[in-house]
Design a protein around this motif. Structure first.
Motif, mmCIF file in Angstrom:
data_model
loop_
_atom_site.group_PDB
_atom_site.id
_atom_site.type_symbol
_atom_site.label_atom_id
_atom_site.label_comp_id
_atom_site.label_asym_id
_atom_site.label_seq_id
_atom_site.Cartn_x
_atom_site.Cartn_y
_atom_site.Cartn_z
ATOM 1 N N THR A 4 20.520 58.491 37.734
ATOM 2 C CA THR A 4 20.047 59.260 36.584
ATOM 3 C C THR A 4 18.702 59.914 36.887
ATOM 4 O OG1 THR A 4 19.161 57.238 35.601
ATOM 5 C CG2 THR A 4 21.331 57.951 34.874
ATOM 6 N N ASP A 5 17.822 59.214 37.616
ATOM 7 C CA ASP A 5 16.535 59.816 37.997
ATOM 8 C C ASP A 5 16.755 61.082 38.828
ATOM 9 O OD1 ASP A 5 15.092 57.791 36.750
ATOM 10 O OD2 ASP A 5 14.930 56.584 38.575
ATOM 11 N N TRP A 6 17.685 61.002 39.776
ATOM 12 C CA TRP A 6 17.931 62.150 40.648
ATOM 13 C C TRP A 6 18.518 63.332 39.871
ATOM 14 C CZ3 TRP A 6 16.303 63.927 45.023
ATOM 15 C CH2 TRP A 6 17.018 64.904 45.708
ATOM 16 N N ILE A 7 19.430 63.026 38.959
ATOM 17 C CA ILE A 7 20.000 64.093 38.137
ATOM 18 C C ILE A 7 18.918 64.719 37.263
ATOM 19 C CG2 ILE A 7 21.676 64.629 36.320
ATOM 20 C CD1 ILE A 7 23.401 62.331 37.461
ATOM 21 N N ASP A 8 18.073 63.882 36.662
ATOM 22 C CA ASP A 8 16.966 64.399 35.853
ATOM 23 C C ASP A 8 16.106 65.363 36.657
ATOM 24 O OD1 ASP A 8 17.772 62.805 33.742
ATOM 25 O OD2 ASP A 8 16.234 61.266 34.053
ATOM 26 N N ARG A 9 15.887 65.046 37.916
ATOM 27 C CA ARG A 9 14.969 65.820 38.751
ATOM 28 C C ARG A 9 15.589 67.108 39.270
ATOM 29 N NH1 ARG A 9 11.603 63.021 43.593
ATOM 30 N NH2 ARG A 9 10.706 62.046 41.741
ATOM 31 N N HIS A 253 29.684 58.409 32.088
ATOM 32 C CA HIS A 253 28.677 57.486 31.547
ATOM 33 C C HIS A 253 27.309 57.770 32.156
ATOM 34 C CE1 HIS A 253 27.061 53.722 29.936
ATOM 35 N NE2 HIS A 253 26.562 53.482 31.144
ATOM 36 N N THR A 254 27.271 57.921 33.474
ATOM 37 C CA THR A 254 26.005 58.236 34.149
ATOM 38 C C THR A 254 25.587 59.675 33.892
ATOM 39 O OG1 THR A 254 26.409 56.599 35.881
ATOM 40 C CG2 THR A 254 24.888 58.397 36.412
ATOM 41 N N LEU A 255 26.540 60.581 33.956
ATOM 42 C CA LEU A 255 26.206 61.994 33.743
ATOM 43 C C LEU A 255 25.615 62.218 32.356
ATOM 44 C CD1 LEU A 255 29.423 63.582 35.298
ATOM 45 C CD2 LEU A 255 27.114 63.674 36.265
ATOM 46 N N ASP A 256 26.134 61.524 31.356
ATOM 47 C CA ASP A 256 25.684 61.763 29.995
ATOM 48 C C ASP A 256 24.338 61.115 29.703
ATOM 49 O OD1 ASP A 256 26.608 63.253 27.721
ATOM 50 O OD2 ASP A 256 26.677 61.365 26.616
ATOM 51 N N ALA A 257 23.976 60.114 30.492
ATOM 52 C CA ALA A 257 22.681 59.450 30.311
ATOM 53 C C ALA A 257 21.562 60.184 31.036
ATOM 54 C CB ALA A 257 22.767 58.011 30.815
ATOM 55 N N ALA A 258 21.884 61.281 31.693
ATOM 56 C CA ALA A 258 20.922 61.954 32.565
ATOM 57 C C ALA A 258 20.843 63.438 32.236
ATOM 58 C CB ALA A 258 21.330 61.753 34.019
ATOM 59 N N GLY A 259 19.965 64.104 32.974
ATOM 60 C CA GLY A 259 19.863 65.558 32.870
ATOM 61 C C GLY A 259 18.587 66.021 32.215
ATOM 62 N N PRO A 260 18.212 67.264 32.484
ATOM 63 C CA PRO A 260 17.033 67.842 31.854
ATOM 64 C C PRO A 260 17.292 68.104 30.376
ATOM 65 C CG PRO A 260 18.222 69.511 33.078
ATOM 66 C CD PRO A 260 18.918 68.212 33.355
ATOM 67 N N TYR A 265 24.016 70.964 31.613
ATOM 68 C CA TYR A 265 23.295 71.191 32.867
ATOM 69 C C TYR A 265 24.267 71.401 34.023
ATOM 70 C CZ TYR A 265 24.036 66.124 33.802
ATOM 71 O OH TYR A 265 24.582 64.873 33.998
ATOM 72 N N LEU A 266 23.720 71.974 35.102
ATOM 73 C CA LEU A 266 24.447 72.230 36.347
ATOM 74 C C LEU A 266 23.858 71.359 37.431
ATOM 75 C CD1 LEU A 266 26.416 74.003 38.105
ATOM 76 C CD2 LEU A 266 24.485 75.578 38.397
ATOM 77 N N LEU A 267 24.718 70.633 38.155
ATOM 78 C CA LEU A 267 24.272 69.699 39.189
ATOM 79 C C LEU A 267 24.942 70.044 40.509
ATOM 80 C CD1 LEU A 267 22.772 67.026 39.922
ATOM 81 C CD2 LEU A 267 24.898 65.827 39.327
ATOM 82 N N ASP A 268 24.141 70.313 41.531
ATOM 83 C CA ASP A 268 24.632 70.586 42.881
ATOM 84 C C ASP A 268 24.903 69.250 43.563
ATOM 85 O OD1 ASP A 268 25.118 71.388 45.487
ATOM 86 O OD2 ASP A 268 23.452 72.807 45.561
ATOM 87 N N LEU A 269 26.153 69.019 43.969
ATOM 88 C CA LEU A 269 26.517 67.762 44.609
ATOM 89 C C LEU A 269 26.433 67.823 46.138
ATOM 90 C CD1 LEU A 269 29.668 66.833 42.470
ATOM 91 C CD2 LEU A 269 27.384 65.780 42.342
ATOM 92 N N ARG A 270 26.065 68.967 46.687
ATOM 93 C CA ARG A 270 26.082 69.128 48.138
ATOM 94 C C ARG A 270 24.767 68.752 48.793
ATOM 95 N NH1 ARG A 270 27.175 75.254 48.778
ATOM 96 N NH2 ARG A 270 25.273 75.154 47.517
ATOM 97 N N THR A 271 23.691 68.687 48.012
ATOM 98 C CA THR A 271 22.370 68.502 48.589
ATOM 99 C C THR A 271 22.183 67.080 49.101
ATOM 100 O OG1 THR A 271 21.477 67.931 46.411
ATOM 101 C CG2 THR A 271 21.371 70.243 47.080
ATOM 102 N N SER A 272 21.329 66.934 50.137
ATOM 103 C CA SER A 272 20.975 65.594 50.592
ATOM 104 C C SER A 272 20.243 64.893 49.453
ATOM 105 C CB SER A 272 20.102 65.664 51.840
ATOM 106 O OG SER A 272 18.941 66.434 51.586
ATOM 107 N N ALA A 273 20.495 63.597 49.321
ATOM 108 C CA ALA A 273 20.007 62.868 48.160
ATOM 109 C C ALA A 273 19.604 61.459 48.567
ATOM 110 C CB ALA A 273 21.096 62.809 47.089
ATOM 111 N N PRO A 274 18.794 60.792 47.749
ATOM 112 C CA PRO A 274 18.411 59.407 48.054
ATOM 113 C C PRO A 274 19.623 58.490 48.036
ATOM 114 C CG PRO A 274 17.703 60.036 45.850
ATOM 115 C CD PRO A 274 18.170 61.285 46.520
ATOM 116 N N PRO A 275 19.516 57.328 48.692
ATOM 117 C CA PRO A 275 20.689 56.459 48.874
ATOM 118 C C PRO A 275 21.399 56.065 47.594
ATOM 119 C CG PRO A 275 18.898 55.751 50.308
ATOM 120 C CD PRO A 275 18.336 56.819 49.425
#
Length: 329
Positions: A4-9, A253-260, A265-275
């Protein structure tokens, strides 16, 4: 850092207002760079705000990225009639959609048709085309089988292959970049996807998106549409279903608890991300499917499995709260 932190960011806020400027969709330029076909699939066909975002995405790809075909998984005959209308102004699109399946007879899809007609009037020689990707009788001739009903999760091979073959042949003939308005089950890159519509027992089958990925490689770019909760139009009728907030078994569940801040919102799933985010994104997933026989009391049982978010999609659009689609006024 949690998922959720990563999606928020990293996620980008989207508007759900149909007439708003399209500037919030600018990240799509990078997401779709080099793409020949972009699939836009959702899991209900029945949420107004999701159809608005599919319509806005289609208009953005036409006006900002040079896409010239708007494909959908409806009948070939309907596609040809709509294509004639947007090119020549012949026919009544409202009647065409009234006579089609209920999920095409919605305000957002009609608005896209009418907008395309005006675009073509203003751009002679550089027209937008409409394509119905369901091959129908052509599939019978090609493979000797009757294309199954879209609500049958056990006999989808001819239908899925038909979508992919039709889109590939159209690209070969026209050279157009295309947006494919469809469902999660068809548009995702799902070589082993299984659709769960209880009480039927699902089985994994290749879908159109996976066949398109085989044909076009990374030039096929699927984008998934999800939502948190709200009201949707009951499948195949004018009834209303109250969809609850997603439980922990669903990725929503996770998607709805997160986001700006904002409704979507639009989320890019291709980017390198934390573990932590990468592990969640790459894990076997369960994504909601509101289809035949949907029972809100068993929300998580109505879903798609057989892959991960990262395998299925290059990006996600998530809407927090939805209302039901309505026929055009």
């Amino acid at each position: 850092m949690t998922p959720t932190d990563w999606i928020d960011r990293t996620a980008r806020t989207l508007t759900i207002e149909a007439d708003a400027p399209l500037d919030d969709l600018e990240p799509l330029l990078a997401l779709t760079e080099g793409a020949l076909i972009v699939g836009g699939g959702d899991g209900s066909r029945a949420a107004h705000e999701v159809t608005v975002l599919q319509e806005r995405m289609a208009r953005f790809l036409v006006t900002r990225a040079g896409f010239r075909t708007l494909a959908f998984d409806g009948d070939r005959e309907l596609g040809e009639a709509l294509d004639t209308f947007v090119r020549a102004g012949s026919g009544d699109p409202r009647r065409m959609l009234r006579d089609s399946e209920p999920f095409w007879n919605v305000a957002s899809f009609l608005r896209l048709v009418l907008w395309s007609r005006e675009f073509n009037r203003a751009h002679p020689g550089d027209e937008v085309r409409f394509l119905g990707a369901n091959m129908g009788a052509d599939a019978v001739a090609a493979w000797g089988v009757i294309p199954p009903s879209p609500d049958d999760p056990h006999n989808m091979h001819a239908l899925e292959r038909g979508f992919a073959e039709r889109l590939a042949a159209w690209h070969t003939a026209t050279g157009h970049r295309a947006f494919f308005w469809s469902t999660t089950s068809h548009a995702s890159n799902g070589p082993g996807r299984a659709v769960h519509f209880p009480p039927s027992t699902p089985r994994g089958q290749r879908n159109a998106g996976s066949l398109l990925r085989d044909r076009f490689g990374s030039a096929y770019r699927p984008i998934g549409f999800t939502f948190g909760h709200g009201q949707v139009r009951a499948y195949g009728s004018g009834g209303v279903l109250d969809v609850p907030r997603p439980g922990g078994a669903l990725v929503e569940h996770t998607l709805d608890a997160a986001g700006p801040p904002g409704p979507a919102y639009l989320l890019d799933l291709r980017t390198s991300a934390p573990p932590a985010f990468a592990a969640w994104r790459d894990a076997p997933a369960r994504i909601r499917m509101v289809g035949p026989g949907y029972d809100p009391a068993h929300d998580a049982d109505h879903c798609m499995t057989g892959g991960s978010l990262r395998e299925w999609f290059d990006a996600l659009v998530h809407v927090h709260e939805v209302t039901r689609t309505e026929p055009p006024s």
